[in-house]
Design an enzyme around this catalytic site. Structure first.
Site, mmCIF file in Angstrom:
data_model
loop_
_atom_site.group_PDB
_atom_site.id
_atom_site.type_symbol
_atom_site.label_atom_id
_atom_site.label_comp_id
_atom_site.label_asym_id
_atom_site.label_seq_id
_atom_site.Cartn_x
_atom_site.Cartn_y
_atom_site.Cartn_z
ATOM 1 N N THR A 25 53.595 154.506 43.685
ATOM 2 C CA THR A 25 53.995 154.012 42.374
ATOM 3 C C THR A 25 52.756 153.609 41.591
ATOM 4 O O THR A 25 51.685 153.393 42.164
ATOM 5 C CB THR A 25 55.027 152.864 42.477
ATOM 6 N N CYS A 30 53.970 145.667 35.321
ATOM 7 C CA CYS A 30 55.060 145.641 36.300
ATOM 8 C C CYS A 30 54.546 145.106 37.630
ATOM 9 O O CYS A 30 53.353 145.134 37.904
ATOM 10 C CB CYS A 30 55.602 147.052 36.530
ATOM 11 N N HIS A 47 60.065 147.916 42.136
ATOM 12 C CA HIS A 47 59.128 148.058 41.005
ATOM 13 C C HIS A 47 59.882 147.558 39.777
ATOM 14 O O HIS A 47 60.743 148.247 39.257
ATOM 15 C CB HIS A 47 58.748 149.537 40.870
#
Length: 156
Positions: A25, A30, A47
């Protein structure tokens, strides 16, 4: 990494598996919480984009508190015990340094992760949070290992 199945984790999603996966990711403001059970060798990751769900819209994993609860539920459903889980926290960078009106989303995302983990008595064994850069992470679900590197925001 050849023996691993691969999964790309998009924002507002989570992933957990008994099978060995490497989950990739990309994080800016985030945050991703990686949970790993060293007894069952099961790992999971979320996430999320925003700290807490305010009761409006859908209670989705876009919000830290929802993403964490859903990941924890999934880990327990796979056979993990909460008292064995270890956590690693990544992300929460402040990539828009010039724009303070972003209300420091990254910092708030990090704080929510730490509070939620503390409330469930899950120890944080590693973290790479904050700063002015994004992160690319690889999470190995069967070992709990996380490899990460910093990435610069590209000016186009």
């Amino acid at each position: 990494m050849n023996q691993y199945l691969q999964h790309f984790l998009y924002p507002s999603t989570l992933f957990a598996s008994k099978e060995p996966y490497v989950v990739k990711t990309i994080l800016g403001s985030c945050v991703a919480i990686c949970l790993w059970d060293p007894v069952t060798k099961i790992g999971g990751i979320n996430h999320y984009m925003l700290p807490t769900w305010n009761g409006n819209d859908l209670a989705s994993p876009k919000y830290g508190n929802i993403a964490f609860e859903k990941l924890l539920e999934r880990m327990i459903a796979l056979g993990c015990r909460r008292d064995k889980l270890q956590a690693k926290i990544f992300g929460g960078g402040d990539l828009i340094a010039a724009d303070r009106s972003a209300m420091l989303i990254g910092e708030r995302n990090i704080r929510v992760a730490r509070i939620l983990l503390e409330e469930k008595n899950i120890s944080v064994v590693a973290s790479s949070t904050g700063g002015r850069k994004g992160r690319k992470i690889l999470f190995f679900t069967d070992t709990g290992e996380v490899r990460h590197k910093f990435i610069d925001k590209r000016e186009n």
